[in-house]
Design a protein around this motif. Structure first.
Motif, PDB file in Angstrom:
ATOM      1  N   VAL A 114      59.925  25.097  49.368  1.00 52.34           N
ATOM      2  CA  VAL A 114      59.348  24.408  50.525  1.00 52.34           C
ATOM      3  C   VAL A 114      57.971  24.992  50.799  1.00 52.34           C
ATOM      4  CG1 VAL A 114      59.579  23.921  52.987  1.00 52.34           C
ATOM      5  CG2 VAL A 114      61.614  23.945  51.528  1.00 52.34           C
ATOM      6  N   ILE A 115      56.982  24.127  50.973  1.00 52.44           N
ATOM      7  CA  ILE A 115      55.607  24.542  51.232  1.00 52.44           C
ATOM      8  C   ILE A 115      55.208  24.087  52.623  1.00 52.44           C
ATOM      9  CG2 ILE A 115      53.213  24.430  50.443  1.00 52.44           C
ATOM     10  CD1 ILE A 115      54.371  23.415  47.734  1.00 52.44           C
ATOM     11  N   THR A 116      54.834  25.021  53.477  1.00 53.53           N
ATOM     12  CA  THR A 116      54.276  24.677  54.781  1.00 53.53           C
ATOM     13  C   THR A 116      52.750  24.606  54.663  1.00 53.53           C
ATOM     14  OG1 THR A 116      54.078  26.982  55.521  1.00 53.53           O
ATOM     15  CG2 THR A 116      56.174  25.861  55.949  1.00 53.53           C
ATOM     16  N   ALA A 117      52.126  23.881  55.573  1.00 55.40           N
ATOM     17  CA  ALA A 117      50.663  23.726  55.610  1.00 55.40           C
ATOM     18  C   ALA A 117      50.082  23.365  54.244  1.00 55.40           C
ATOM     19  CB  ALA A 117      50.012  25.009  56.138  1.00 55.40           C
ATOM     20  N   PRO A 118      50.612  22.309  53.586  1.00 54.73           N
ATOM     21  CA  PRO A 118      50.194  22.008  52.213  1.00 54.73           C
ATOM     22  C   PRO A 118      48.816  21.371  52.086  1.00 54.73           C
ATOM     23  CG  PRO A 118      51.692  20.319  52.988  1.00 54.73           C
ATOM     24  CD  PRO A 118      51.650  21.373  54.066  1.00 54.73           C
ATOM     25  N   LEU A 163      59.963  20.373  44.639  1.00 54.12           N
ATOM     26  CA  LEU A 163      59.040  20.734  45.703  1.00 54.12           C
ATOM     27  C   LEU A 163      59.276  19.865  46.927  1.00 54.12           C
ATOM     28  CD1 LEU A 163      55.715  21.054  43.660  1.00 54.12           C
ATOM     29  CD2 LEU A 163      57.349  22.861  44.237  1.00 54.12           C
ATOM     30  N   ARG A 164      59.173  20.506  48.079  1.00 56.66           N
ATOM     31  CA  ARG A 164      59.288  19.810  49.361  1.00 56.66           C
ATOM     32  C   ARG A 164      58.179  20.341  50.258  1.00 56.66           C
ATOM     33  NH1 ARG A 164      64.947  20.827  51.692  1.00 56.66           N
ATOM     34  NH2 ARG A 164      65.562  19.136  50.282  1.00 56.66           N
ATOM     35  N   VAL A 165      57.521  19.483  51.000  1.00 56.57           N
ATOM     36  CA  VAL A 165      56.437  19.912  51.877  1.00 56.57           C
ATOM     37  C   VAL A 165      56.743  19.510  53.317  1.00 56.57           C
ATOM     38  CG1 VAL A 165      54.705  19.779  50.037  1.00 56.57           C
ATOM     39  CG2 VAL A 165      55.053  17.811  51.544  1.00 56.57           C
ATOM     40  N   ILE A 166      56.261  20.334  54.239  1.00 60.38           N
ATOM     41  CA  ILE A 166      56.285  19.986  55.664  1.00 60.38           C
ATOM     42  C   ILE A 166      54.844  19.714  56.060  1.00 60.38           C
ATOM     43  CG2 ILE A 166      56.906  20.694  57.992  1.00 60.38           C
ATOM     44  CD1 ILE A 166      58.779  22.781  56.792  1.00 60.38           C
ATOM     45  N   VAL A 167      54.566  18.514  56.551  1.00 61.77           N
ATOM     46  CA  VAL A 167      53.188  18.141  56.832  1.00 61.77           C
ATOM     47  C   VAL A 167      53.155  17.194  58.026  1.00 61.77           C
ATOM     48  CG1 VAL A 167      53.269  16.239  55.153  1.00 61.77           C
ATOM     49  CG2 VAL A 167      51.064  17.233  55.793  1.00 61.77           C
ATOM     50  N   ASP A 174      65.255  22.281  60.051  1.00 60.29           N
ATOM     51  CA  ASP A 174      66.619  22.047  59.564  1.00 60.29           C
ATOM     52  C   ASP A 174      66.612  21.066  58.396  1.00 60.29           C
ATOM     53  OD1 ASP A 174      68.179  23.767  61.078  1.00 60.29           O
ATOM     54  OD2 ASP A 174      68.340  22.372  62.746  1.00 60.29           O
ATOM     55  N   LEU A 175      65.796  20.045  58.485  1.00 65.20           N
ATOM     56  CA  LEU A 175      65.684  19.092  57.387  1.00 65.20           C
ATOM     57  C   LEU A 175      65.034  19.738  56.162  1.00 65.20           C
ATOM     58  CD1 LEU A 175      64.441  15.897  59.273  1.00 65.20           C
ATOM     59  CD2 LEU A 175      66.689  16.225  58.234  1.00 65.20           C
ATOM     60  N   ALA A 176      63.980  20.506  56.414  1.00 64.77           N
ATOM     61  CA  ALA A 176      63.192  21.049  55.318  1.00 64.77           C
ATOM     62  C   ALA A 176      63.898  22.181  54.582  1.00 64.77           C
ATOM     63  CB  ALA A 176      61.844  21.539  55.840  1.00 64.77           C
ATOM     64  N   PHE A 177      64.662  22.999  55.298  1.00 68.53           N
ATOM     65  CA  PHE A 177      65.277  24.177  54.676  1.00 68.53           C
ATOM     66  C   PHE A 177      66.653  23.883  54.082  1.00 68.53           C
ATOM     67  CE2 PHE A 177      62.834  27.599  57.326  1.00 68.53           C
ATOM     68  CZ  PHE A 177      61.646  27.143  56.783  1.00 68.53           C
ATOM     69  N   GLU A 178      67.206  22.704  54.328  1.00 70.00           N
ATOM     70  CA  GLU A 178      68.505  22.348  53.751  1.00 70.00           C
ATOM     71  C   GLU A 178      68.395  22.327  52.227  1.00 70.00           C
ATOM     72  OE1 GLU A 178      72.351  21.520  53.215  1.00 70.00           O
ATOM     73  OE2 GLU A 178      71.458  21.864  55.202  1.00 70.00           O
ATOM     74  N   PHE A 181      57.311  28.928  51.321  1.00 76.65           N
ATOM     75  CA  PHE A 181      55.972  29.468  51.551  1.00 76.65           C
ATOM     76  C   PHE A 181      55.659  29.272  53.022  1.00 76.65           C
ATOM     77  CE2 PHE A 181      51.370  28.586  52.000  1.00 76.65           C
ATOM     78  CZ  PHE A 181      50.894  29.835  51.643  1.00 76.65           C
ATOM     79  N   TRP A 182      55.414  30.382  53.737  1.00 77.87           N
ATOM     80  CA  TRP A 182      55.271  30.331  55.187  1.00 77.87           C
ATOM     81  C   TRP A 182      53.849  30.697  55.602  1.00 77.87           C
ATOM     82  CZ3 TRP A 182      57.761  28.035  58.855  1.00 77.87           C
ATOM     83  CH2 TRP A 182      57.512  28.374  60.191  1.00 77.87           C
ATOM     84  N   LEU A 183      53.183  29.769  56.257  1.00 77.39           N
ATOM     85  CA  LEU A 183      51.841  30.001  56.774  1.00 77.39           C
ATOM     86  C   LEU A 183      51.775  29.476  58.194  1.00 77.39           C
ATOM     87  CD1 LEU A 183      48.465  29.421  54.983  1.00 77.39           C
ATOM     88  CD2 LEU A 183      48.807  28.584  57.312  1.00 77.39           C
TER      89      LEU A 183
END
Length: 297
Positions: free
Chosen positions: A3-7, A30-34, A62-66, A72-74
């Motif tokens: 999981v990639i934050t702030a992609p 790969l999964r991104v939170i954006v 909860d959706l992203a970490f399942e 990757f935490w930023l």
């Protein structure tokens, strides 16, 4: 699953590009939170799972970490909050979600200074180190990318450099310190995310290839841009007044000032550069690729 934050940010976009190339061969999804999926590069379309929203939101997390193995935490600092709320407050829902979903590895963007006499009075850096502790206390394997100041910070000075031939900071003109390119931080993160044989918690310094003073930066910019560039030192009280005038949170502004003061007192200069902590991009290379187009456009 990574999981990639702030992609779409300075570091995240470089990391996403690297992982798009390397993840398939490594058997990684790969999964991104954006917040704004439209800002993702075309190369990512159909190749990453997109979770829309903020990574401060517990429901989004909860959706992203399942089913995720690594994150990757930023944290994008929010200048409307106190430093503690901007870092640890932002991260607290993620710490709970890491445990709830059994994520095993986290790579975070942090700062130099841990273990130094300045660590507890370095403003935003102090808050960043507390965030590292919060994540490490969850029991995940954690690596904090311990970074100095970024070359990319100079992009905020592009207009001043173009129009006046001047850039400002609060460091002594002769204070040498490490600087790093965002792309090199992304490369370090990619290596850790793809090879998760590491355990426990620790820091991974990313120091760039050499220490530079503001006067060194001015000299290189002059050479690369083909026009005179000089450095002007801004007093910390003037910096404080300017930032308060922009309506920023008073505690956050004080955190920025305290960080600048700690850097001027040698916060970033405590680690000897080794082959493991040296990253490749020189300031000359970064100027040619990134700053020159921004200034001369």
């Amino acid at each position: 699953m990574i999981v990639i934050t702030a992609p779409t940010g300075n570091i995240g976009r470089h990391l996403l590009s690297r992982l798009l190339e390397a993840a398939p061969a490594a058997g990684e999804e790969l999964r991104v939170i954006v917040r704004e999926p439209a800002r993702l590069p075309d190369a990512a379309r159909g190749r990453v799972e997109v979770i829309t929203g903020s990574h401060a939101d517990a429901e989004v997390l909860d959706l992203a970490f399942e089913g995720a193995d690594a994150v990757f935490w930023l944290v994008p600092p929010d200048a409307t909050l106190t430093p503690q709320d901007a870092y640890s407050g932002f991260t607290r829902p993620a710490a709970k979600a890491l445990v709830a979903h059994g994520v095993t590895h986290v790579v975070g963007v942090s700062a130099l200074g841990r273990g130094t006499p300045l660590a507890d009075r370095a403003g935003l850096v102090t808050a960043s180190l507390a965030m590292d502790d919060l994540i490490a206390d969850t029991g995940v394997a954690y690596r904090a990318l311990a970074n100095p100041s970024f070359f990319e910070n100079l992009l905020e000075e592009a207009v001043s450099i173009r129009e006046k031939g001047v850039f400002t900071d609060s460091l002594d003109a002769d204070r040498k310190a490490p600087f790093v390119a965002a792309a090199d931080i992304a490369a370090a993160a990619a290596g850790l995310l793809l090879d998760r044989s590491w355990t426990g918690t620790g820091s991974v310094p990313v120091l760039g290839p050499q220490d530079l003073s503001p006067d060194d930066l001015a000299r290189v910019m002059t050479e690369q841009l083909g026009r005179p560039v000089r450095y002007e030192r801004q007093p910390l009280d003037e910096l404080y007044t300017t930032l308060i005038g922009h309506g920023l949170n008073e505690a956050f502004v004080q955190g920025m000032v305290d960080m600048k003061r700690a850097k001027d007192e040698g916060l970033d200069a405590g680690l000897a550069r080794t082959s493991d902590t040296t990253s490749p991009t020189t300031f000359e290379q970064w100027c040619a690729r990134t700053l020159k187009p921004a200034v001369l456009s």
